[in-house]
Design a protein around this motif. Structure first.
Motif, PDB file in Angstrom:
ATOM      1  N   GLU A  70      13.523  -9.053   1.082  1.00 40.70           N
ATOM      2  CA  GLU A  70      13.741  -8.620  -0.300  1.00 40.70           C
ATOM      3  C   GLU A  70      12.666  -7.648  -0.762  1.00 40.70           C
ATOM      4  O   GLU A  70      12.944  -6.731  -1.544  1.00 40.70           O
ATOM      5  N   GLU A  71      11.444  -7.820  -0.250  1.00 36.18           N
ATOM      6  CA  GLU A  71      10.371  -6.890  -0.618  1.00 36.18           C
ATOM      7  C   GLU A  71      10.616  -5.501  -0.022  1.00 36.18           C
ATOM      8  O   GLU A  71      10.321  -4.483  -0.656  1.00 36.18           O
TER       9      GLU A  71
ATOM     10  N   GLY B 175      12.112   0.305  -2.063  1.00 32.81           N
ATOM     11  CA  GLY B 175      12.756   1.620  -2.037  1.00 32.81           C
ATOM     12  C   GLY B 175      12.303   2.494  -0.892  1.00 32.81           C
ATOM     13  O   GLY B 175      12.736   3.645  -0.765  1.00 32.81           O
ATOM     14  N   ALA B 176      11.417   1.959  -0.048  1.00 32.10           N
ATOM     15  CA  ALA B 176      10.927   2.719   1.105  1.00 32.10           C
ATOM     16  C   ALA B 176      11.808   2.468   2.323  1.00 32.10           C
ATOM     17  O   ALA B 176      12.605   1.520   2.360  1.00 32.10           O
ATOM     18  N   THR B 177      11.647   3.307   3.322  1.00 31.75           N
ATOM     19  CA  THR B 177      12.234   3.062   4.637  1.00 31.75           C
ATOM     20  C   THR B 177      11.126   2.562   5.547  1.00 31.75           C
ATOM     21  O   THR B 177      10.124   3.255   5.741  1.00 31.75           O
TER      22      THR B 177
ATOM     23  N   GLN C 233       0.818  -1.216   0.000  1.00 36.16           N
ATOM     24  CA  GLN C 233       0.000   0.000   0.000  1.00 36.16           C
ATOM     25  C   GLN C 233       0.855   1.271   0.000  1.00 36.16           C
ATOM     26  O   GLN C 233       0.521   2.252  -0.667  1.00 36.16           O
ATOM     27  N   PHE C 234       1.952   1.250   0.750  1.00 35.23           N
ATOM     28  CA  PHE C 234       2.676   2.504   1.007  1.00 35.23           C
ATOM     29  C   PHE C 234       4.166   2.450   0.670  1.00 35.23           C
ATOM     30  O   PHE C 234       4.853   3.466   0.759  1.00 35.23           O
ATOM     31  N   GLY C 235       4.679   1.277   0.285  1.00 37.20           N
ATOM     32  CA  GLY C 235       6.122   1.116   0.094  1.00 37.20           C
ATOM     33  C   GLY C 235       6.604   1.569  -1.260  1.00 37.20           C
ATOM     34  O   GLY C 235       6.865   0.752  -2.152  1.00 37.20           O
ATOM     35  N   LYS C 236       6.734   2.863  -1.435  1.00 36.13           N
ATOM     36  CA  LYS C 236       7.215   3.435  -2.687  1.00 36.13           C
ATOM     37  C   LYS C 236       8.636   3.990  -2.488  1.00 36.13           C
ATOM     38  O   LYS C 236       9.028   4.319  -1.365  1.00 36.13           O
ATOM     39  N   PRO C 237       9.399   4.118  -3.575  1.00 33.85           N
ATOM     40  CA  PRO C 237      10.751   4.675  -3.433  1.00 33.85           C
ATOM     41  C   PRO C 237      10.740   6.033  -2.730  1.00 33.85           C
ATOM     42  O   PRO C 237       9.967   6.924  -3.100  1.00 33.85           O
ATOM     43  N   GLY C 238      11.558   6.162  -1.702  1.00 31.44           N
ATOM     44  CA  GLY C 238      11.652   7.401  -0.939  1.00 31.44           C
ATOM     45  C   GLY C 238      10.610   7.565   0.135  1.00 31.44           C
ATOM     46  O   GLY C 238      10.690   8.500   0.944  1.00 31.44           O
ATOM     47  N   ALA C 239       9.611   6.679   0.174  1.00 25.87           N
ATOM     48  CA  ALA C 239       8.550   6.790   1.176  1.00 25.87           C
ATOM     49  C   ALA C 239       9.026   6.271   2.526  1.00 25.87           C
ATOM     50  O   ALA C 239      10.008   5.522   2.625  1.00 25.87           O
ATOM     51  N   ILE C 240       8.321   6.676   3.561  1.00 28.42           N
ATOM     52  CA  ILE C 240       8.557   6.186   4.912  1.00 28.42           C
ATOM     53  C   ILE C 240       7.240   5.623   5.424  1.00 28.42           C
ATOM     54  O   ILE C 240       6.198   6.282   5.324  1.00 28.42           O
TER      55      ILE C 240
END
Length: 471
Positions: free
Chosen positions: A281-282, A287-289, A250-257
Motif C-alpha cells: 500500500e505504501e 505514486g512512484a515506480t 526518501q525518494f518515493g514521490k509521484p512520478g519518481a522512479i
C-alpha cells in the motif's frame, strides 16, 4: 597522467626508428583505418573527435622534443630529432597531416575505410605511421558504440513486438554500470560516451562529462536514486523491510522512479512478503515506480520469476498488443548481462506474455571492458606512398591469412544515395586531393576532411551524432 601528455612519446618504441626505414625519395604516405570484420557486420563510428581534441590540439614544443630525444637515447632507439624540430619550427608544433573520416554517428559495414591519414609535408612522410599507436585506439569507442547500437536493435525488436510505444521506451532500456569495471578513467569517459550515443541511462559520470567536453552536450545522460547492498544490509536482516521503507520515504514521490536491490537475503521472499504485502500500500500511495533489482542467480530464470511474483502482488494491465504491463513496479537486471543474456531474457519474458517495457538492463564490464581490438578486427595500414614524385600502391597480402590482406592506393569511401551501399575505392594517382575524385552517378563521398595541419575542421555535436546513429 601528466607524464603521458608529450605527444612525441605517445607511440610505440619501434616507431621511433621507422623514419629511417622508408625508401629513399619518399615524400608522403597514406594510411587508413578499417574494421576487417568481427562480431558485428556494421560499425557505429564514434570517438575520433574526442581523441583529436585531447591529443592533437596542443602544439609540440622543443621541450617535448628534448624529452623524447633523451628518452629514446636511454631506451635504445634512434630518434628523428631533425624531423620533430622541423614540425616545431616550420609548423608551429602543429602536425602536418590531413585526416578524413566518416561523420561521427554513421553506421558503416565492415571492410570499409572509416578514416584516412596522410602527410602534408614532404619531409614528414613518416608522421602518419608514427601516430598509429594513438589513432588506432579509436577501436575502443567505435567498438563500444557498435556493441551498444546492436544491443539497441535487439531490445527494439522485443519492444516493437510487445510494447505500444517502443520509441518512448528504448532510450532508457540499457543502463551503463561500467565505471568500476574498466581499466582507466579515460576508458570510463570515452566508453560511456560511446554508449550514450545510443541510450540515455548511465551511472558513469565520466561519460556525461566526456560528451560535454568534446561534443558540446550539456547533459547526455540521466540516472535515478538507487540502493546498493551496503545501504540495505546495514539495516540488518531483521530490519530489511525498514531499509526498503526508507527508500520509499526518501525518494518515493509521484512520478519518481527508484531502484532497490532486493536480493541481499532472499529475492523471492522480499517480493512476496515485503514489497508485495508489508509495503504494497505504501508503494501504491507513493505514486512512484519501484524498480526491483535482483543481483544474483541465473538471470533468465530469476527475472521471469520476479516478474511473476510482482504481477501476483501488484497486478497488471494489458497493452494494445495483448502483453502484460505491471502496475507500480518494474525490474532491472544488472547481473550477468551481455548480448546473449539480454536476448534470452527478453525471449523468455515476452513468450510468457510480459511486455519488454517491464524490464530495464544494467550492463557493466561487458559493456565497457568486455571487448578488445579484435572484437571488430580493427587495423590501421599504409595503402600508398609517394616516392620521387609518383604515388605507388602499398599493401600486404600474407599467404597464411587472407583476412589480413590490406587495401591499395589512396582511398575514398563512397555511399550510394538511393541504395545505401558503401564502397572503398582507390583514386587516380594524378589527383592532388582525395575529394577531387568524381564518383560515378548515384555515388557520393562519405568521408569529410575533419583535421588538417593542426586545425579541427568538423566539430560535431553529440545531438548530430545521435541523429545519425538513429537514422
Amino acid at each position: 597522467m601528466r607524464h603521458l601528455e608529450n605527444l612525441v612519446l605517445n607511440t610505440d618504441s619501434y616507431k621511433a626508428s621507422h623514419w629511417l626505414q622508408y625508401p629513399p625519395g619518399t615524400q608522403a604516405s597514406f594510411f587508413y583505418v578499417e574494421s576487417r570484420g568481427g562480431v558485428y557486420e556494421r560499425t557505429l563510428f564514434f570517438g575520433l573527435q574526442a581523441i583529436l581534441k585531447e591529443y592533437l590540439t596542443r602544439p609540440v614544443s622543443h621541450a617535448d622534443v628534448d624529452e623524447a630525444r633523451d628518452f629514446f637515447a636511454a631506451h635504445g632507439e634512434p630518434f628523428n630529432d631533425a624531423g620533430w624540430r622541423r614540425i616545431v619550427d616550420v609548423h608551429g608544433g602543429r602536425l602536418p597531416i590531413r585526416i578524413r573520416a566518416v561523420p561521427e554517428g554513421s553506421v558503416v559495414p565492415t571492410h570499409q575505410a572509416l578514416v584516412t591519414i596522410e602527410s602534408t609535408d614532404d619531409d614528414c612522410y613518416w608522421l602518419p605511421s608514427y601516430l598509429e599507436t594513438l589513432l588506432l585506439r579509436l577501436w575502443y569507442p567505435v567498438t563500444v558504440a557498435t556493441q551498444s547500437w546492436h544491443l539497441k536493435q535487439t531490445i527494439r525488436y522485443y519492444l516493437d513486438q510487445s510494447c505500444d510505444d517502443p520509441a518512448a521506451q528504448i532510450g532508457f532500456k540499457l543502463h551503463d554500470f561500467g565505471a568500476r569495471g574498466v581499466s582507466s578513467a579515460e576508458s570510463a569517459g570515452l566508453g560511456a560516451a560511446s554508449h550514450l550515443v545510443n541510450f540515455f541511462g548511465t551511472d558513469t559520470v565520466a561519460g556525461v562529462l566526456t560528451a560535454k567536453a568534446y561534443y558540446h552536450e550539456p547533459m547526455a545522460g540521466y540516472s535515478i536514486p538507487a540502493a546498493e547492498h551496503s545501504t540495505i544490509t546495514s539495516w540488518g536482516r531483521e530490519h530489511e523491510v525498514d531499509a526498503y521503507r526508507n527508500m520509499l520515504r526518501q525518494f518515493g514521490k509521484p512520478g519518481a522512479i527508484v531502484a532497490v536491490v532486493s536480493d541481499s537475503y532472499d529475492i523471492y521472499h522480499a517480493i512476496r512478503e515485503l514489497w508485495g504485502k508489508a509495503l504494497r500500500e505504501e508503494v501504491i500511495a507513493s505514486g512512484a515506480t519501484v524498480v526491483v533489482r535482483p543481483d544474483s542467480g541465473e538471470p533468465v530464470d530469476v527475472v521471469h520469476q520476479c516478474l511473476v511474483l510482482l504481477d501476483q502482488a501488484f497486478g497488471h494491465t494489458l497493452n494494445g498488443k495483448g502483453y502484460k504491463v505491471l502496475r507500480h513496479v518494474r525490474v532491472i537486471q544488472g547481473d550477468g548481462i551481455n548480448p546473449n543474456s539480454i536476448r534470452a531474457i527478453l525471449e523468455r519474458v515476452t513468450k510468457a506474455g510480459y511486455s519488454a517495457e517491464n524490464l530495464t538492463f544494467g550492463m557493466g564490464g561487458a559493456l565497457l571492458q568486455g571487448i578488445n581490438r579484435d572484437t571488430q578486427k580493427f587495423a590501421l595500414k599504409c595503402s600508398a606512398a609517394k616516392i620521387d614524385g609518383r604515388w605507388i600502391d602499398v599493401f600486404k597480402a600474407p599467404v597464411t591469412d587472407p583476412g589480413k590482406q590490406s587495401k591499395r592506393g589512396r582511398l575514398a569511401l563512397l555511399h550510394h544515395r538511393e541504395f545505401g551501399s558503401w564502397r572503398t575505392v582507390p583514386v587516380d594517382d594524378t589527383l592532388e586531393r582525395i575529394e577531387d575524385h568524381v564518383p560515378e552517378p548515384g555515388w557520393q563521398h562519405a568521408m569529410l576532411t575533419v583535421w588538417e595541419n593542426g586545425e579541427l575542421l568538423k566539430d560535431w555535436t553529440f545531438a548530430e551524432v545521435r541523429e545519425r546513429s538513429n537514422a
